[in-house]
Each structure stands twice: as structure tokens, then as C-alpha cells.
Scaffold this motif. Structure first.
Motif, PDB file in Angstrom:
ATOM      1  N   UNK A 184      10.473  34.009  64.613  1.00 41.35           N
ATOM      2  CA  UNK A 184      10.176  33.753  63.197  1.00 41.35           C
ATOM      3  C   UNK A 184      10.935  32.524  62.699  1.00 41.35           C
ATOM      4  N   UNK A 185      12.161  32.302  63.221  1.00 43.70           N
ATOM      5  CA  UNK A 185      12.925  31.120  62.807  1.00 43.70           C
ATOM      6  C   UNK A 185      12.247  29.843  63.274  1.00 43.70           C
ATOM      7  N   UNK A 188       9.154  29.277  61.136  1.00 44.34           N
ATOM      8  CA  UNK A 188       9.505  28.798  59.805  1.00 44.34           C
ATOM      9  C   UNK A 188       9.833  27.316  59.858  1.00 44.34           C
ATOM     10  N   UNK A 192       7.666  24.103  58.195  1.00 41.51           N
ATOM     11  CA  UNK A 192       8.192  23.204  57.166  1.00 41.51           C
ATOM     12  C   UNK A 192       8.145  21.744  57.612  1.00 41.51           C
ATOM     13  N   UNK A 202      18.675  22.331  64.788  1.00 38.14           N
ATOM     14  CA  UNK A 202      19.098  22.872  63.493  1.00 38.14           C
ATOM     15  C   UNK A 202      18.976  24.382  63.387  1.00 38.14           C
ATOM     16  N   UNK A 207      21.932  29.441  66.191  1.00 35.72           N
ATOM     17  CA  UNK A 207      21.779  30.882  66.289  1.00 35.72           C
ATOM     18  C   UNK A 207      22.161  31.396  67.680  1.00 35.72           C
TER      19      UNK A 207
ATOM     20  N   UNK B 111       5.059  33.294  55.655  1.00 34.41           N
ATOM     21  CA  UNK B 111       4.664  34.199  56.721  1.00 34.41           C
ATOM     22  C   UNK B 111       4.697  35.664  56.283  1.00 34.41           C
ATOM     23  N   UNK B 115      11.068  35.107  56.599  1.00 34.96           N
ATOM     24  CA  UNK B 115      11.906  34.607  57.687  1.00 34.96           C
ATOM     25  C   UNK B 115      12.872  33.529  57.232  1.00 34.96           C
ATOM     26  N   UNK B 116      13.735  33.850  56.245  1.00 34.12           N
ATOM     27  CA  UNK B 116      14.744  32.850  55.887  1.00 34.12           C
ATOM     28  C   UNK B 116      15.667  32.598  57.080  1.00 34.12           C
ATOM     29  N   UNK B 117      16.150  31.347  57.183  1.00 37.05           N
ATOM     30  CA  UNK B 117      17.096  31.030  58.252  1.00 37.05           C
ATOM     31  C   UNK B 117      18.423  31.721  57.972  1.00 37.05           C
ATOM     32  N   UNK B 118      19.194  31.995  58.998  1.00 40.75           N
ATOM     33  CA  UNK B 118      20.527  32.585  58.774  1.00 40.75           C
ATOM     34  C   UNK B 118      21.496  31.528  58.237  1.00 40.75           C
ATOM     35  N   UNK B 119      21.135  30.943  57.117  1.00 41.26           N
ATOM     36  CA  UNK B 119      21.952  29.923  56.465  1.00 41.26           C
ATOM     37  C   UNK B 119      22.073  30.325  55.000  1.00 41.26           C
ATOM     38  N   UNK B 127      15.923  22.764  53.591  1.00 44.55           N
ATOM     39  CA  UNK B 127      15.658  22.502  55.016  1.00 44.55           C
ATOM     40  C   UNK B 127      14.584  21.426  55.215  1.00 44.55           C
ATOM     41  N   UNK B 130      15.932  18.032  54.303  1.00 47.48           N
ATOM     42  CA  UNK B 130      16.911  17.524  55.266  1.00 47.48           C
ATOM     43  C   UNK B 130      16.234  17.005  56.525  1.00 47.48           C
ATOM     44  N   UNK B 166      20.502  35.982  54.033  1.00 48.85           N
ATOM     45  CA  UNK B 166      20.197  37.286  54.637  1.00 48.85           C
ATOM     46  C   UNK B 166      20.723  38.442  53.795  1.00 48.85           C
ATOM     47  N   UNK B 180      11.249  27.652  49.591  1.00 52.08           N
ATOM     48  CA  UNK B 180      11.479  26.720  50.690  1.00 52.08           C
ATOM     49  C   UNK B 180      10.207  25.922  50.991  1.00 52.08           C
ATOM     50  N   UNK B 181       9.052  26.608  50.921  1.00 54.99           N
ATOM     51  CA  UNK B 181       7.785  25.913  51.192  1.00 54.99           C
ATOM     52  C   UNK B 181       7.462  24.926  50.072  1.00 54.99           C
TER      53      UNK B 181
END
Lengths: 296, 271
Positions: A184-185, A188, A192, A202, A207, B111, B115-119, B127, B130, B166, B180-181
Motif C-alpha cells: 500500500x505504501x 500510495x 502521487x 523515500x 520502512x 485507495x 494508506x498514509x505513510x509512516x511519517x 510528499x 517534495x 498512524x 495528500x492527493x
């Protein structure tokens, strides 16, 4: 009223039978739990007794001079094994410097770029085979490709031998670490507008990093204690090394040499060297795990 | 190279009311294959600008496959192949001059499983900026506030932008993914069952958000929930076995469908 009474009697009878069976099941459960606990405690016995033995035999000679002085000549007392500590650090570091980039980049290739290609399958297969190769063969290999052409035993050859030893561990654990990153990461990130390279740098690598570090630490722990690959390649030296291209002392070979001589002082020193080696590996392990646990 | 730049500048002025383009995003004679298995058959569809278009149909009918072709996400799967064309504002998304990474910035995606990033929340929102090389703090800060407000999340998270994403609730995470989108300022938002993992209250919030977002974005939403399609879409497309069976105003589809298969599906006779 009657009806209800009969019904509840039936119910209790059933319950009674069921209860007897349940008692049997929970007895089995308790016995098996007991066996598991006992056996887990048993696995700790070798580790604990090794540490006790090392402390008992190694502590008497432990002092600051051990870390700074050169090994004593045969039959002499005093001295230390500073050159062996440096030698081990240098050779493990060299081994890491070679095997970490190769292992991690290969893992990225086989997991992120081309999972099912023939090349990926070949790399994965070879890495698995390599994990089973005896460490002495790594020594012979480095002897053939580095020592013979250079006409000298060297720290460089020792580093090459250790890198061959570490490579499959690092590669395979790195691959597992990458496989553990949720798809999923990646989705995503691509969604984007990230390129594959950006996604890897990144999202995927940060991870996977803690799990990769664990693999690297496992490889270091194993390589630091290996004697066989170093006897053929770095040999040993009584002196401080001034370059990577000369015979170099290491803790593992020092332990091997000193534990087989008839001089009690040297034997004691071998114990102390063992204690230092185990302490180094443990400290490195714990440090790496704390750093990366905190980061996550 | 951004493929929709000129149109973008024209229509973002908030007060003007530009005519809605009927074929904002369109598939023409589109066929799609996973290896030898054909998943989509001769799809022709024109998705109107700044409307919500819902894709409905039973599992495996190809609605998600089509959605994932709009931003070429399906190309990440090995052994896929397409025939025909997909056009954004009249221009083929398969044109050689179109960089797939800029296409995905123009056509954002949300989705099924958030599914957010672990940030941190902040880093999640920026994101997209960047990776396109934007690192000016004021620009990023502005984008974070704009996007989080746009996703109706700003008030809830403004005091903890630098905490991990998270730690948010499921519904907040999904709205963060929407933020984010939209931080990329896309033309189109694709949503693949965005509420299927959310509780009813979080679902209501996301649906309200979708109705709000259509003022600015063209939205395509895949859903299994027919009430959801009636609640928040303007147009509905019904897919069955890889074919587009019927495409019309949502009201028409659910009150008086032209096709028997559509009627059977929406009345719950199969699916």
C-alpha cells in the motif's frame, strides 16, 4: 413447571460430562505449557554458563593496558591485545564496506525491480547456497584471489573473506525486510507521481531499515567471531599494523593461538580476549537495536 | 511535462463559472488484459468535468481496473496490455510526450484501504510536492493548510501536524489520503471504494467531503454501496463482466434504468 425441571436436569447432566472432558483438556494444556517453559529455560543455560565462564576466567586479566599493549612473546607475561582489537574492527569494517552495498542493492534489485526474472531467481538461489558454505571455504577463496596474487597475508584479504561470509546473510535479510514493506505504501507513492527510485528511497528503504540493520548486525556478530577465514588470509601479527596490506592480528585468531599454547598467562589472555569479543558483539547488537527501535 | 496546464489556469478562478466539459476524461474503445485474461471490453465512456461519477457493479466486473487505467497504475503489474485509448482533456494519456509521473500528479488517487505513510501528518501531505522538487517551507506550509482544509481535516489535526499519521482514526487517515492527493492540485480524483473500511459516521464525513470536492475536482468513485452512489454521485456507470452496460444520470439509473441487467443489479437480484 415439570417441563422446565426436566429440561434443566438434562442440561446439567450434559454439562457434567462436558465438564469432565474440559478438565482433561485443561490438564493437558497445563502440562504442555509447563514443558514449554522448562525447555525455554533450558535454552538459556548454555548462554548463561558461557557468560559465567567468560567472566570467571576473563575478568582477572581485564585492565586498561589489555586494550593498548601488544601481545607478549611466548612465555612472557604482561602485555595486551590492542592490535587484535583494531585488526578485528578493521577487518569486520572492511567486510561490511564490501558486503553491505552489494547485499542491499542486490536485494533492492531482486525485490523492487525484477522479482520474477531469471537473474533475480539465480541471485536468490546463489545467496541461499552461500549461507551453507563453510566459513573456511571463504578463507580459501580469499586466499586464492587476494593473498596469492599479492604475495602477502593482509587485513584486506581478511576483509574480503569476511565479506563473502556476510554477503548472503545481509542480502537475504534485506530481501525479507523489503518484502515486509506494505505494498500500500508503494501504491500510495506511485499514485502521487513518484518514480520508482523516489519510492524506494523515500518510502520503502526507511520502512525496511530496522529489519535490514538486524540482518547486518547478525552478519557482524558472526563474522567477528570467525577464525577459519582469517587464518588463511590475515594470519596474525605481534605488531601494530601500519597498512591493510600486511599480516594483521584479530581477536578470533589470537584466541585460537593463545588457547593452544602451554603458557598459563597466554591462556588467561585468550579468556580475556573471548570476554572482550563477546562484549563487543553484544554492545554493538544492543546499540543498533536501540537506535533503530527509537527511530521507528 | 504537465499535460493540462492551460486549462488548469483557466478554470481555477473561483468566481467564474466555466462551462462544464462533457468529455473531461474519456475512454475510447478501451480493452484491457491481465496476461491472456481480458478484463475490459470495448469501453467507451465520457466523464464530465466537476461532477461525481460513480462506477458500480459486482466484484470482478472491471470497475476498479478501469479506474486504475485512468492514472496508468495498472502498468505496475507485470504482463498487462491495453488496446484503444484514454484521453484527459482530449489528449491521450498514452502519448509519448506524457510522463506517467506527471499524469499521476494530474490524476490523483485514493485507495480502498487508507494508506498514509509512516511519517508525520505534515510529511504525508507534502510528499507529492517534495518528490517534484518543492522544498520551500512557506510553499509547503501553505499547501499543508490548504489541502487539510480542503479535506475537512485541518481543525482536527492543526495542533499535531508533526505527529505520526498512524495515530489518526480510520476516517481521519482516509481524509489525510485525500488531502495528500489534492496537495498535488490534480484535475481528477480517482477513489477506489474510499469508504469500504470506514464506520458509518466516518463514511458520512467522507461523502460530505466528496460533494464539497466536486466544486473543484472531477471525481470518479468506485463503490459497492449503491446508497452511496445515489447519495453522492451525479452520473453512474454500471459495469458487468468487463463491459460498460449503462451510463447515465444517477437519478435515471436508479429510478428508471434502460437495461434489464442494471435493473436486476440495483434491485438486488444479483451481485
Amino acid at each position: 413447571m415439570d417441563n422446565i425441571g426436566t429440561h434443566s436436569l438434562d442440561f446439567f447432566e450434559l454439562d457434567h460430562n462436558e465438564n469432565t472432558k474440559a478438565m482433561g483438556r485443561s490438564l493437558t494444556n497445563r502440562i504442555l505449557t509447563g514443558i514449554c517453559v522448562t525447555l525455554s529455560l533450558l535454552t538459556m543455560i548454555p548462554l548463561i554458563s558461557i557468560i559465567v565462564l567468560l567472566l570467571k576466567n576473563g575478568l582477572p586479566l581485564l585492565s586498561a593496558s589489555i586494550f593498548t599493549e601488544l601481545p607478549p612473546a611466548a612465555g612472557m607475561t604482561g602485555g595486551g591485545f590492542g592490535n587484535a582489537i583494531i585488526g578485528t574492527l578493521v577487518m569486520v569494517g572492511l567486510g561490511l564496506a564490501i558486503s553491505t552495498p552489494v547485499g542491499i542493492l542486490s536485494a533492492i534489485f531482486i525485490n523492487e525491480y525484477s522479482q520474477t526474472s531469471r537473474l533475480s531467481r539465480a541471485v536468490r538461489f546463489v545467496a541461499k547456497l552461500l549461507t551453507g558454505i563453510p566459513s573456511i571455504i571463504c578463507g580459501v577463496f580469499a586466499f586464492a584471489i587476494v593473498v596469492l596474487p599479492n604475495q602477502t597475508f593482509s587485513a584486506f584479504a581478511g576483509g574480503v573473506a569476511l565479506s563473502v561470509l556476510m554477503l548472503p546473510t545481509i542480502l537475504l535479510t534485506a530481501e525479507q525486510a523489503l518484502m515486509g514493506v506494505q505494498n500500500a505504501y508503494r501504491e500510495a507513492s506511485y499514485g502521487l507521481g513518484a518514480t520508482r527510485f523516489q519510492t524506494i528511497v523515500r518510502v520503502v528503504l526507511p520502512d525496511a531499515l530496522p529489519a535490514m540493520m538486524t540482518g547486518i548486525m547478525l552478519a557482524v556478530a558472526r563474522a567477528a567471531g570467525e577464525t577459519a577465514p582469517l587464518i588463511f588470509t590475515a594470519l596474525f601479527s605481534q605488531y601494530w599494523a601500519s597498512s591493510l596490506n600486511e599480516p594483521t592480528a584479530s581477536l578470533a585468531v589470537l584466541i585460537y593461538n593463545f588457547s593452544t599454547v602451554p603458557f598459563p598467562h597466554q591462556v588467561s589472555m585468550a579468556w580475556t580476549a573471548s570476554l572482550v569479543l563477546v562484549a563487543f558483539v553484544t554492545i554493538a547488537n544492543v546499540a543498533a537495536q536501540t537506535i533503530f527501535a527509537r527511530k521507528n | 511535462m504537465p499535460i493540462v496546464d492551460q486549462q488548469m489556469t483557466k478554470q481555477t478562478s473561483p468566481n467564474s463559472n466555466p462551462p462544464v466539459r462533457k468529455d473531461f476524461l474519456a475512454a475510447k474503445d478501451f480493452n484491457f488484459f491481465y496476461g491472456k485474461k481480458q478484463a475490459l471490453y470495448d469501453i467507451n465512456i465520457e466523464i464530465p468535468e466537476r461532477q461525481v461519477t460513480a462506477f458500480i457493479g459486482p466484484s470482478g466486473c472491471g470497475k476498479s481496473t478501469l479506474l486504475r487505467n485512468f492514472n496508468r497504475m495498472n502498468e505496475l503489474i507485470e504482463g498487462v496490455r491495453h488496446e484503444g485509448d484514454i484521453r484527459l482533456l482530449g489528449k491521450s494519456i498514452y502519448d509519448k510526450s506524457v510522463e506517467v509521473i506527471s499524469l499521476r500528479r494530474s490524476i490523483g488517487m485514493v485507495f480502498q484501504k487508507s494508506n498514509p505513510f509512516p511519517k508525520s501528518i505534515y510529511e504525508n501531505v507534502v510528499y507529492g510536492l517534495r518528490i517534484s522538487g518543492q522544498s520551500k517551507k512557506s510553499t509547503l506550509d501553505e499547501a499543508v493548510e490548504r489541502s487539510l482544509r480542503g479535506a475537512a481535516l485541518w481543525e482536527e489535526v492543526k495542533d499535531r501536524l508533526h505527529e505520526s499519521a498512524l495515530g489518526l482514526s480510520g476516517g481521519q487517515m482516509q481524509r489525510l489520503c485525500i488531502a495528500r492527493a489534492i496537495a498535488n492540485r490534480p484535475k481528477v480524483l480517482l477513489m477506489d471504494e474510499p469508504c469500504s473500511a470506514l464506520d458509518p459516521i466516518a463514511t458520512v464525513k467522507v461523502e460530505e467531503l466528496i460533494r464539497e470536492l466536486k466544486k473543484e475536482f472531477t471525481i470518479v468513485i468506485v463503490t459497492h454501496n449503491m446508497q452511496q452512489a445515489t447519495r453522492c454521485s451525479d452520473e453512474t456507470a454500471f459495469f458487468y463482466l468487463g463491459k460498460l452496460i449503462e451510463f447515465d444520470r444517477t437519478q435515471k439509473i436508479f429510478s428508471n434504468p434502460s437495461e434489464k441487467q442494471t435493473e436486476d443489479y440495483i434491485t438486488g437480484r444479483f451481485g
